[in-house]
Design an enzyme around this catalytic site. Structure first.
Site, short mmCIF file in Angstrom:
data_model
loop_
_atom_site.label_atom_id
_atom_site.label_comp_id
_atom_site.label_asym_id
_atom_site.label_seq_id
_atom_site.Cartn_x
_atom_site.Cartn_y
_atom_site.Cartn_z
N HIS A 33 46.21 1.10 -36.75
CA HIS A 33 44.82 1.46 -36.47
C HIS A 33 43.97 0.19 -36.45
O HIS A 33 44.26 -0.76 -37.19
CB HIS A 33 44.32 2.42 -37.54
CG HIS A 33 42.98 2.98 -37.22
ND1 HIS A 33 41.82 2.31 -37.51
CD2 HIS A 33 42.62 4.11 -36.59
CE1 HIS A 33 40.78 3.02 -37.08
NE2 HIS A 33 41.24 4.13 -36.52
N GLY A 77 38.32 10.66 -35.59
CA GLY A 77 37.97 10.20 -36.93
C GLY A 77 36.89 11.08 -37.55
O GLY A 77 37.16 12.16 -38.07
N GLU A 133 42.26 3.24 -28.51
CA GLU A 133 41.02 3.33 -29.28
C GLU A 133 40.23 2.04 -29.10
O GLU A 133 40.42 1.08 -29.85
CB GLU A 133 41.33 3.53 -30.76
CG GLU A 133 42.08 4.80 -31.05
CD GLU A 133 41.80 5.30 -32.47
OE1 GLU A 133 41.38 6.45 -32.61
OE2 GLU A 133 41.98 4.54 -33.42
N TRP A 164 41.68 11.05 -41.12
CA TRP A 164 40.66 11.21 -42.17
C TRP A 164 40.22 9.88 -42.77
O TRP A 164 39.25 9.83 -43.53
CB TRP A 164 41.19 12.09 -43.29
CG TRP A 164 41.43 13.52 -42.91
CD1 TRP A 164 41.30 14.08 -41.65
CD2 TRP A 164 41.86 14.58 -43.77
NE1 TRP A 164 41.61 15.42 -41.70
CE2 TRP A 164 41.97 15.75 -42.98
CE3 TRP A 164 42.18 14.65 -45.12
CZ2 TRP A 164 42.38 16.97 -43.52
CZ3 TRP A 164 42.57 15.86 -45.66
CH2 TRP A 164 42.66 17.02 -44.86
N SER A 195 34.86 7.99 -31.30
CA SER A 195 33.69 8.88 -31.21
C SER A 195 33.93 10.15 -30.39
O SER A 195 33.05 10.59 -29.66
CB SER A 195 32.48 8.10 -30.67
OG SER A 195 32.16 7.02 -31.55
P1 PGA Z 1 35.85 8.00 -34.79
O1 PGA Z 1 37.21 7.31 -35.28
O2 PGA Z 1 36.27 9.32 -34.12
O3 PGA Z 1 35.07 8.25 -36.05
O4 PGA Z 1 35.19 7.08 -33.85
C1 PGA Z 1 38.37 7.34 -34.51
C2 PGA Z 1 39.47 6.61 -35.23
O5 PGA Z 1 39.16 5.61 -35.90
O6 PGA Z 1 40.64 6.99 -35.13
#
Ligand code: PGA
Length: 240
Positions: free
Chosen positions: A92, A221, A164, A7, A200
């Site tokens: 992250h 996210g 990521e 979140w 995304s």
């Molecule tokens: P996003 O973020 O799905 O909005 O691209 C992913 C994340 O930062 O874990």
């Protein structure tokens, strides 16, 4: 299959209670994937209260490495464990890019969290510039090797890695299923743990990404902030 909703700095306690009550109802009877939400620290208590009777897990977004100490503004893994939190995200890319997280501090946090009995989702991934410079593999290797230094056989089962690519986070530019698969395959060769894809992920692209052989779940996210899109991604994971 593991679907985790990160979140970020969204949803205080009141919004968290509302969201979790709706998610609990929406995913009632859902099977086939482990589902986790990662609210901000101040909302963990409310999420735990509402989700306690469900299979939906609650993780933090970060944790310090020490049990306690003079670290103003930090939260220890032992405190998280005490309140019933199941695990934590560590390193992250927003922590790496905006708050000075390094491979070394990430390793300390992972070690402290695993030692406290928490699960960990450790994030790795290259920036746009690193991908363009042909450094993707080198960066992933360096980040995963740092994680490996603190993982032991008896805590390996509580670790997952999230791949990521930084250029795909919050940008709407998803890695192609092939790009994700290649990175996941490399990560699994270095460290044999579940590897989630993040960047995304949306209901429309989840099934294809999650159907790749080495993609074991997603760290979501933006699309985890609405009950319907998050639930749709959870459901897509079962079909893929
Ligand atoms: P996003 O973020 O799905 O909005 O691209 C992913 C994340 O930062 O874990």
């Amino acid at each position: 299959m593991l679907i985790a909703g990160n979140w970020k700095m969204y949803k205080g306690p009141a919004e968290t209670r509302e969201f979790c009550a709706l998610l609990r109802a929406r995913l009632d009877g859902f099977e086939g994937a482990d589902v986790i939400v990662c609210p901000p620290f101040v909302s963990l208590h409310d999420a735990l209260g509402i989700l306690a009777v469900t299979e939906i897990g609650v993780f933090a977004q970060n944790s310090h490495w020490a049990k306690e100490g003079p670290y103003t503004g930090e939260v220890s893994p032992r405190m998280l464990k005490e309140m019933g939190v199941g695990g934590t995200v560590v390193a992250h890319s927003e922590r790496r890019q905006l708050f000075g997280e390094s491979d070394e501090s990430a390793a300390l946090r992972i070690e402290g969290s695993l030692d406290a009995g928490l699960h960990v989702i450790a994030c790795v991934g290259e920036t746009q510039g690193e991908r363009e410079a042909g450094e993707t593999e080198m960066v992933i290797r360096r980040q995963v090797e740092a994680i490996k230094t603190v993982v032991e056989n008896d805590n390996l089962e509580r670790l997952a890695i999230a791949y990521e690519p930084v250029w795909a986070i919050g940008t709407g530019h998803t890695a192609t299923p092939d790009q994700a698969e290649q990175a996941h395959e490399l990560i699994k060769r270095l460290l044999d743990v579940p590897v989630l894809y993040g960047g995304s992920v949306k209901p429309e692209n989840a099934a294809e990404l999650l159907s790749q052989p080495n993609v074991d779940g997603a760290l979501v996210g933006g699309a985890s902030l609405e009950v319907e899109s998050f639930a749709a991604i959870c459901e897509a994971s079962v079909r893929s």
